[in-house]
Design a protein around this motif. Structure first.
Motif, short mmCIF file in Angstrom:
data_model
loop_
_atom_site.label_atom_id
_atom_site.label_comp_id
_atom_site.label_asym_id
_atom_site.label_seq_id
_atom_site.Cartn_x
_atom_site.Cartn_y
_atom_site.Cartn_z
N THR A 16 0.83 -1.19 0.00
CA THR A 16 0.00 0.00 0.00
C THR A 16 0.87 1.25 0.00
OG1 THR A 16 -1.76 -1.14 1.21
CG2 THR A 16 -1.78 1.27 1.27
N GLY A 17 0.57 2.18 -0.89
CA GLY A 17 1.34 3.41 -1.00
C GLY A 17 2.52 3.31 -1.93
N LYS A 18 2.83 2.10 -2.41
CA LYS A 18 3.99 1.91 -3.30
C LYS A 18 3.58 1.44 -4.69
CE LYS A 18 7.37 1.09 0.35
NZ LYS A 18 8.44 0.19 0.88
N ARG A 19 2.31 1.53 -5.00
CA ARG A 19 1.84 1.20 -6.35
C ARG A 19 1.89 2.50 -7.17
NH1 ARG A 19 -3.41 -2.51 -4.58
NH2 ARG A 19 -2.27 -3.79 -3.06
N LEU A 20 3.03 2.76 -7.73
CA LEU A 20 3.31 4.05 -8.33
C LEU A 20 3.01 4.06 -9.82
CD1 LEU A 20 6.76 4.71 -6.61
CD2 LEU A 20 4.49 5.34 -5.79
N TYR A 21 2.73 5.25 -10.34
CA TYR A 21 2.58 5.44 -11.78
C TYR A 21 2.92 6.89 -12.11
CZ TYR A 21 -1.97 7.50 -10.48
OH TYR A 21 -2.96 8.26 -9.91
N GLU A 22 3.12 7.16 -13.40
CA GLU A 22 3.46 8.49 -13.88
C GLU A 22 2.52 8.86 -15.03
OE1 GLU A 22 7.51 11.01 -15.10
OE2 GLU A 22 7.59 8.87 -14.64
N THR A 23 2.03 10.08 -15.03
CA THR A 23 1.04 10.46 -16.03
C THR A 23 1.13 11.96 -16.32
OG1 THR A 23 -1.32 10.37 -16.61
CG2 THR A 23 -0.77 10.92 -14.33
N GLY A 24 0.51 12.38 -17.40
CA GLY A 24 0.33 13.81 -17.67
C GLY A 24 1.59 14.54 -18.09
N THR A 25 1.39 15.67 -18.75
CA THR A 25 2.46 16.60 -19.11
C THR A 25 1.91 18.02 -19.01
OG1 THR A 25 3.30 15.00 -20.73
CG2 THR A 25 4.16 17.23 -20.85
N ASP A 26 2.56 18.86 -18.23
CA ASP A 26 2.12 20.24 -18.11
C ASP A 26 3.30 21.14 -17.73
OD1 ASP A 26 2.53 19.74 -15.42
OD2 ASP A 26 0.47 20.04 -14.79
N ARG A 27 3.02 22.40 -17.48
CA ARG A 27 4.00 23.41 -17.07
C ARG A 27 5.22 23.45 -18.01
NH1 ARG A 27 4.06 24.09 -10.47
NH2 ARG A 27 1.79 24.21 -10.23
N GLY A 28 4.95 23.43 -19.31
CA GLY A 28 6.03 23.58 -20.27
C GLY A 28 6.53 25.01 -20.30
N VAL A 29 7.84 25.18 -20.33
CA VAL A 29 8.46 26.50 -20.44
C VAL A 29 9.59 26.41 -21.47
CG1 VAL A 29 9.61 28.42 -19.26
CG2 VAL A 29 7.99 26.98 -18.01
N LEU A 30 9.66 27.40 -22.36
CA LEU A 30 10.69 27.49 -23.38
C LEU A 30 11.72 28.56 -22.99
CD1 LEU A 30 11.69 26.97 -26.42
CD2 LEU A 30 10.30 28.99 -26.97
N TYR A 31 13.00 28.23 -23.16
CA TYR A 31 14.09 29.17 -22.88
C TYR A 31 14.98 29.26 -24.13
CZ TYR A 31 12.71 27.70 -18.15
OH TYR A 31 12.00 27.37 -17.01
N PRO A 32 14.75 30.24 -25.02
CA PRO A 32 15.59 30.36 -26.22
C PRO A 32 17.04 30.68 -25.85
CG PRO A 32 13.56 31.63 -26.43
CD PRO A 32 13.66 31.22 -25.01
N ARG A 120 6.68 19.27 -16.78
CA ARG A 120 6.39 18.52 -15.56
C ARG A 120 5.52 17.32 -15.88
NH1 ARG A 120 2.66 20.59 -10.51
NH2 ARG A 120 1.10 20.25 -12.12
N THR A 121 5.78 16.20 -15.19
CA THR A 121 4.90 15.04 -15.25
C THR A 121 4.40 14.73 -13.84
OG1 THR A 121 6.83 13.57 -15.10
CG2 THR A 121 5.95 14.01 -17.30
N ILE A 122 3.24 14.12 -13.75
CA ILE A 122 2.59 13.87 -12.47
C ILE A 122 2.90 12.46 -11.98
CG2 ILE A 122 0.36 13.81 -11.25
CD1 ILE A 122 1.22 16.57 -12.33
N LEU A 123 3.21 12.34 -10.68
CA LEU A 123 3.43 11.04 -10.04
C LEU A 123 2.21 10.70 -9.20
CD1 LEU A 123 7.11 11.39 -8.77
CD2 LEU A 123 6.31 10.13 -10.79
N GLY A 124 1.76 9.46 -9.29
CA GLY A 124 0.61 9.02 -8.49
C GLY A 124 0.90 7.69 -7.80
#
Length: 244
Positions: A16-32, A120-124
């Motif tokens: 319990t609490g260690k069934r991990l996954y990764e999802t989503g993509t957000d908070r993109g920032v570009l630095y020329p 950024r990606t989300i951890l669940g």
């Protein structure tokens, strides 16, 4: 017969609490990249759909001697990715080989400017779901390749145009020794919020995303920027020292 000490070392699956996954993509920032090879002020990349990481290299090249396999020589690993988005910041035009020659008029087939970026990606997990944590990904020395754009007529059912870019990277040097050893040049850094203190992650995000001038201490260093690895390591060490 197993002793109690031996039994406690057995592998346990799906705790319990260690069934991990990764999802989503957000908070993109570009630095020329600027002319002096530093990164300019970051701008938000709204409409970012996803980033597919595609490392390559690290291939084995076996050498034989004395009738045996003598050694494996491994080629250098490089980092590439595919960026997919509905749109992009105006500042990305030059990274995509376009230059604005008059207001709203873009000349294509120009030299492509390099850039850095973060997303950024989300951890669940099974307890906190998507509130468990997140990862911040930094990518340095990016160059976008040419891409296809397919425009279609609007009919009874229409798809929104999506754009994608294949990017390659040129690694940058890290001067700070880690465990007494020098790292090879790197293209990426990834920060797992569940492994760092809230203080360090807050300081890192203030640099990457900018600091709100209305908050305490937000009147200096407010512009978002992409820090180099040596600065980040120094920031981490100072944060740990202050906490201790």
């Amino acid at each position: 017969m197993y002793s109690a000490r031996q039994l406690t070392s057995r592998v346990i699956w799906d705790e319990t609490g260690k069934r991990l996954y990764e999802t989503g993509t957000d908070r993109g920032v570009l630095y020329p990249t600027q002319l002096d090879s530093t990164y300019s002020k970051g701008v938000p990349w709204s409409g970012l759909i996803g980033v597919s990481e595609k490392p390559s290299g690290a291939e084995s090249n076996p050498l034989f001697a004395d009738n045996i396999k003598y050694v494996d020589v491994v080629s250098a690993e490089t980092f590439g990715a595919t960026i997919e988005a509905y749109t992009y910041p105006d500042e990305f035009a030059e990274c995509d080989g376009s230059v604005e020659i008059m207001p709203g008029v873009y000349a294509g087939q120009q030299r492509r400017k390099t850039f850095g970026m973060t997303y950024r990606t989300i951890l669940g997990n099974d307890v906190d779901l998507d509130d468990y944590g997140y990862k911040i990904h930094l990518v340095y020395g990016c160059r976008a390749g040419v891409t296809e754009k397919g425009y279609k007529t609007i009919g009874e059912s229409s798809d929104v145009l999506t754009m994608s870019w294949e990017i390659s990277t040129t690694p940058i040097v890290v001067n700070t020794l880690i465990g007494g050893k020098k790292l090879r040049p790197i293209s990426t850094l990834t920060f797992d919020s569940t492994k760092f203190s809230k203080e360090f992650m807050a300081k890192l995000e203030d640099i990457l995303y900018g600091k709100d001038p209305t908050t305490e201490g937000g009147d200096d260093g407010a512009d978002p920027r992409l820090p180099l690895p040596d600065e980040i390591i120094k920031l981490f060490n100072s944060t740990v020292k202050a906490a201790g």
